[in-house]
Scaffold this active site. Structure first.
Site, PDB file in Angstrom:
ATOM      1  N   ASP A   7      33.590  78.645 -79.027  1.00 22.55           N
ATOM      2  CA  ASP A   7      32.866  78.549 -77.757  1.00 22.55           C
ATOM      3  C   ASP A   7      33.863  77.588 -76.762  1.00 22.55           C
ATOM      4  O   ASP A   7      34.732  76.924 -77.627  1.00 22.55           O
ATOM      5  CB  ASP A   7      31.574  78.009 -77.796  1.00 22.55           C
ATOM      6  CG  ASP A   7      30.941  78.257 -76.443  1.00 22.55           C
ATOM      7  OD1 ASP A   7      31.553  78.615 -75.317  1.00 22.55           O
ATOM      8  OD2 ASP A   7      29.412  78.214 -76.507  1.00 22.55           O
TER       9      ASP A   7
HETATM   10  C1  BGC Z   1      29.364  79.272 -73.085  1.00 21.12           C
HETATM   11  C2  BGC Z   1      29.829  80.797 -73.561  1.00 21.12           C
HETATM   12  C3  BGC Z   1      30.596  81.496 -72.783  1.00 21.12           C
HETATM   13  C4  BGC Z   1      31.823  80.482 -72.405  1.00 21.12           C
HETATM   14  C5  BGC Z   1      32.831  80.984 -71.346  1.00 21.12           C
HETATM   15  C6  BGC Z   1      30.530  78.527 -72.699  1.00 21.12           C
HETATM   16  O1  BGC Z   1      30.077  77.470 -71.991  1.00 21.12           O
HETATM   17  O2  BGC Z   1      28.583  78.774 -73.997  1.00 21.12           O
HETATM   18  O3  BGC Z   1      28.555  81.477 -73.759  1.00 21.12           O
HETATM   19  O4  BGC Z   1      30.891  82.628 -73.353  1.00 21.12           O
HETATM   20  O5  BGC Z   1      31.754  79.187 -72.091  1.00 21.12           O
HETATM   21  O6  BGC Z   1      32.491  80.945 -70.165  1.00 21.12           O
END
Ligand code: BGC
Ligand code: BGC
Length: 960
Positions: free
Chosen positions: A353
């Site tokens: 993530d």
């Molecule tokens: C989120 C993810 C997301 C990623 C990219 C993160 O803060 O938890 O679900 O895919 O950001 O935006």
């Protein structure tokens, strides 16, 4: 590289990665004052015990001070003592930091390439990877940095061998930050449809749009959070509070997405159940919380849906921000190497993530394959934990070359597996939109301060096709009818003549006023209207106007949002119906308005509850909801409409838009509240879909994907979001184990308001004739783990030359952009490398593993249950038969009363009967035995299969 040898390689005080734990003893900040430093100790005797106690008294330097001054000083002092004592308390807590890495070690990473389903792709990948330089390999594993490409995530290409830069984009309900796309209903609405075909169709349409926009990897679907805490901020991105439902919906979505050649990402692995403390610093603490989960619960609840996605062939898994058992998910070798790659036989790549990677070498060894967005411990600083550090780590042996090769091969194999090597379908171009500007021209690397020329970044390609049809179907089928006392469906002309007359008589008796004109309908609530437009707040981070989705990375820019009031205005026959609109959160106080409301013959009230990702907040909703109440004055609005509509005698319909369960206790039993619809988060087609259901063009067939309790307490102690940290690494013990949502209500005999799986229809169904047909004989353990069907590729083990990663001559580097290069060969120091504890302990391969999705025997059907269902009502409609399984008992093992293990959705004409069948696999029938370390089926006693229309409306029962 220097590091200390904590178990999981979590780099406490790791110089190379610039990581400082500012709360450890040595690093204590001078502002962390100890309360005792400014006080004079005196000793006094305790009268009772005679023991010497330490007490504190104030010195008296203020003898010349007046009374006022003393009072003031006393107050100041008292405040100071309280603050200081608080500080001391917190300081103590911070020093009680739990040991890192309590999760058991599992090394080394199993190599990809063992499954027959991926064998061809691995062969092709091996041919390509073998030709790559070290820099190219590192490029593929490491993001180029936050906002360095046009998508939310981009790695870098391996140009000479023909591997392109991959474009990764959110999110689960549409293409984030893009124009001319579809804003599909959110996951929770999809879950509420209980319709596998729609789950698949929505995934497929989503991928067609991704393809049209130039996206390679979609950052969805989301099956974690699972929904342990009903107020959890991101539950709505997933499909409901049950692993089986999440698993089916996740797998169908993955299949739909990947049928179009787009790589799906199942996220967030695992146990990111709340937003508070999900990641370091976002919540003021230097660490994320640790979700502490026992082995059985992890298998039977939280990891379960990921197993379905792996079985469905998912290309990528995103590891979560939080720690699990005190080791960051993205550096947790037990989770990534052990469970995901060995036991579940995952063949694709693990992606972090955004900033969930918290160590360099440690995460590589623990099984992370790609870091996103590429920056290291901080957003947008370009100081990657991999990139040049990974190059160096491979050169000095701290990351085995074999591990790097496996990372790269997994990514390249996934790309081949989805057919993205076909340049006619996937031209090697950047996306045709930018996530960072709406203008036509923009910077190629928006996040870099280096001077750049603007280029055409937004081409405004319309990819919507006819996907609004799917969006509308999902929204309509995902609408749950919670209450209906002979009111719905209503007619576009109001009420039929006979009913209208009765109604008017009643209103006449209540108000003394009679009118023969148009049927008067009132629409109430800000949630019925457009508000300031659907994209008024960034990332949808506020609750205004009608609620179409939650907020955060899972949300999109709405191309349009059909507000309910607009659809109702259009649909009601204006020759027969007079609409009165009160698009606000309270009743107007003017006397003419009041008089008009008292004459209304039908009132429709819109209320809602919103939440989202923790990086932004709205009022008191900091990602997670603070409670399960309706927001924007919802309860009071419903109450006053019920009391005033036709002077309290007219019918009221309540429509709820919500991210999860809400409390409806204050009004659901009011006598004139005749109908309640839960429209979940309907996406762009909100009003249209609602009209379909209200007017009966669609017979409602949505069912609750979670329990609606009468209070938050009723969900159990584990269901409460941790809003205040209980330590520097907040410890969240999942001590309720398997008992979340309906499993908790069932175990403790608690009456919910409406149970998991509940949903009414405009018709009725009869269930009969249950048959249980065994397909295989029961046996405790699955067949022995099969030998791998294919062999992972092998490459030269010679450490490449440092020249492969030196900055090319004359290279103009963009500031903050993450490159794989080193400045000079001197950077390389070779020292014996202390791998994490347990690194050299050979791990037994899991008996539950052996192929993609795990041991194939787990997916074999052992018993089939069939049931006849008749549409016994007066109109056609779809039924959602649900199968719940009760295990035979076993000494010493606790089992939930019932667990969902099958569902279907069947459309039946009036009077029609059809037979529906449920295949139960070995996994469905087993529990995770922590001693066997395998799925175990019970061979003694009988399994009970109950089939019905909810987890509590169980109509027929069979045994095996
Ligand atoms: C989120 C993810 C997301 C990623 C990219 C993160 O803060 O938890 O679900 O895919 O950001 O935006
Ligand atoms: C970004 C999101 C990201 C989030 C992570 C936000 O600033 O817009 O894409 O998911 O930070 O916390």
């Amino acid at each position: 590289m220097r590091r200390d040898s904590t178990k999981e390689g979590l780099l406490k005080g790791h110089d190379d990665d610039g990581y400082r734990n500012s709360f450890d003893n040595e690093g204590r900040d001078s502002s962390d004052l100890d309360a005792t430093e400014f006080l004079d100790p005196i000793s006094i005797e305790s009268k009772q015990t005679g023991r010497r106690l330490r007490r504190w008294s104030i010195r008296q330097p203020f003898s010349g001070c007046g009374r006022c001054c003393i009072i003031l000083l006393t107050v100041v002092f008292a405040v100071w003592v309280v603050v200081a004592a608080g500080g001391a308390f917190v300081y103590k807590k911070y020093n009680d930091e739990p040991e890192y890495g309590r999760s058991p070690p599992w090394y080394p990473t199993p190599q990809g390439g063992i499954a027959s389903t991926w064998a061809e792709s691995y062969k092709k990948a091996a041919k390509m990877v073998e030709k790559m330089t070290l820099a190219e390999k590192v490029n593929i594993t490491t993001g180029t940095g936050w906002q360095m490409g046009l998508a939310v995530g981009t790695n870098a290409p391996a140009v000479y061998v023909g591997f392109p830069q991959l474009q990764l984009q959110d999110g689960p309900l549409g293409i984030r930050f893009a124009d001319n796309i579809t804003a599909f209903p959110a996951g929770i609405t999809v879950g509420a449809t209980w319709n596998r075909q729609l789950m698949y169709a929505r995934g497929k349409a989503h991928a067609i749009e991704a393809h049209g926009k130039g996206v390679n990897v979609l950052l969805g679907p989301c099956v974690g959070p699972l929904g342990r805490m009903p107020a959890g901020g991101r539950n709505w991105e997933g499909f409901g509070a049950d692993p089986y439902l999440q698993g089916v919906a996740g797998a169908e979505t993955v299949k739909g997405i990947q049928s179009e050649g787009i790589m799906a990402t199942i996220k967030h692995f695992v146990a990111n159940e709340q937003e508070h403390f999900r990641q370091p610093w976002e919540w003021g603490l230097p660490h994320a919380l640790s979700a502490n989960i026992d082995d059985r619960t992890l298998h039977e609840l939280y990891a379960w849906p990921f197993g379905d996605a792996v079985k469905a062939g998912v290309a990528s898994v995103m590891c979560s921000y939080n720690m699990v058992n005190n080791s960051y998910s993205c550096g947790n070798s037990k989770l990534l190497n052990g469970i995901l790659k060995d036991e579940l036989g995952f063949q694709g790549f693990v992606m972090s993530d955004w900033l969930a990677q918290r160590s360099g070498v440690g995460t590589a060894l623990a099984g992370l394959d790609m870091t996103m967005p590429g920056d290291g411990l901080k957003w947008g600083n370009g100081d990657s934990l991999w990139g040049p550090h990974l190059s160096r780590a491979v050169l000095n042996g701290s990351v085995p070359l074999e591990r790097l090769n496996d990372m790269v091969t997994r990514i390249v194999a996934a790309w081949y597996q989805l057919g993205q090597d076909d340049e006619t379908k996937f031209p090697r171009q950047p996306p045709n939109f930018s996530s960072w500007t709406n203008d036509r021209l923009g910077l190629p690397s928006h996040g870099s301060p280096s001077p750049q020329d603007k280029v055409e970044v937004n081409k405004f390609v319309n990819v919507q096709a006819n996907h609004s049809i799917i969006a509308r179907e999902v929204a309509a089928e995902g609408t749950v009818l919670l209450k209906n006392e002979n009111l719905l469906p209503i007619s576009r002309e109001g009420l039929e003549a006979a009913r209208l007359k009765t109604r008017r008589d009643i209103v006449y008796r209540a108000t003394g006023k009679r009118h023969e004109g148009k049927f008067k309908v009132g629409i109430f609530g800000d949630d019925a209207g457009e508000g300031s437009g659907p994209n008024y707040c960034k990332d949808r981070g506020c609750n205004q106007g009608t609620l179409g989705s939650g907020w955060g990375s899972g949300a999109v820019e709405f191309p349009y949002l059909v507000a309910p009031v607009n659809a109702l205005r259009r649909e009601f026959d204006s020759n027969k119906v007079e609409l009165h609109e009160y698009l606000r959160d309270d009743l107007p106080s003017g006397s003419s308005d009041k008089a008009a409301i008292e004459e209304l013959e039908l009132c429709i009230v819109f209320v809602n509850a919103d939440s989202g990702e923790g990086f932004t907040k709205w009022n008191d909703v900091s990602g997670d909801r603070p409670n399960l109440n309706l927001q924007k004055n919802g309860d009071a609005l419903v109450g006053s409409v019920a009391a005033t509509c036709g002077s309290g005698s007219s019918d009221v319909i309540v429509v709820i838009h919500a991210v999860g369960p809400v409390l409806v206790e204050k009004w659901i039993e009011l006598p004139n509240i005749k109908a309640v619809l839960l429209a979940n988060l309907p996406g762009e087609e909100s009003g249209d879909a609602l009209a379909d259901v209200l007017f009966g063009d669609t017979n409602p067939s949505g069912h609750l994907p979670y329990t609606m309790g009468k209070s938050l307490e009723d969900y159990g102690p584990g269901a409460k979001v941790m809003y205040l940290p209980n330590g520097v690494v907040p410890q969240q013990d999942f001590s309720e184990g398997l008992y979340i949502d309906y499993r908790y209500f069932d175990k403790h005999g608690i009456e919910p308001r409406l149970e998991f799986g509940f949903g009414l229809s405009y018709t009725t169904f009869e269930f009969s004739n249950i048959k249980v047909s065994p397909k295989k004989t029961k046996s405790a353990l699955p067949a022995p783990r099969p030998d791998p069907a294919a062999k992972p590729p092998s490459y030269s083990s010679e450490i490449p030359s440092v020249d492969e990663v030196l900055f090319p001559a004359g290279f103009r580097a963009l500031k903050k952009y993450v490159y794989p290069y080193l400045n000079s060969a001197d950077e390389i120091v070779s020292r014996p490398y202390p791998y994490p504890d347990g690194y050299t302990t050979a791990q037994p391969l899991s008996g539950a593993g052996g192929d993609e999705g795990g041991n194939p025997d787990l997916w074999e059907v052992y018993v089939t249950v069939t049931v006849d269902i008749k549409n016994a009502g007066t109109r056609a409609g779809a039924v959602v038969p649900q199968l719940y399984l009760a295990y035979p008992g076993k000494q010493g093992v606790d089992f939930p009363v019932n667990v969902l293990r099958g569902f279907d959705k069947i459309y039946l004409e009036k009077g029609e009967t059809r037979s529906v069948s449920f295949d139960l696999t070995r996994r469905d029938l087993s529990y995770w035995d922590v001693v066997e370390q395998n799925w175990v089926m019970l061979t003694e006693g009988e399994y009970t299969f109950s089939v019905g229309e909810s987890s509590r409306i169980l109509k027929v029962v069979g045994k095996w």
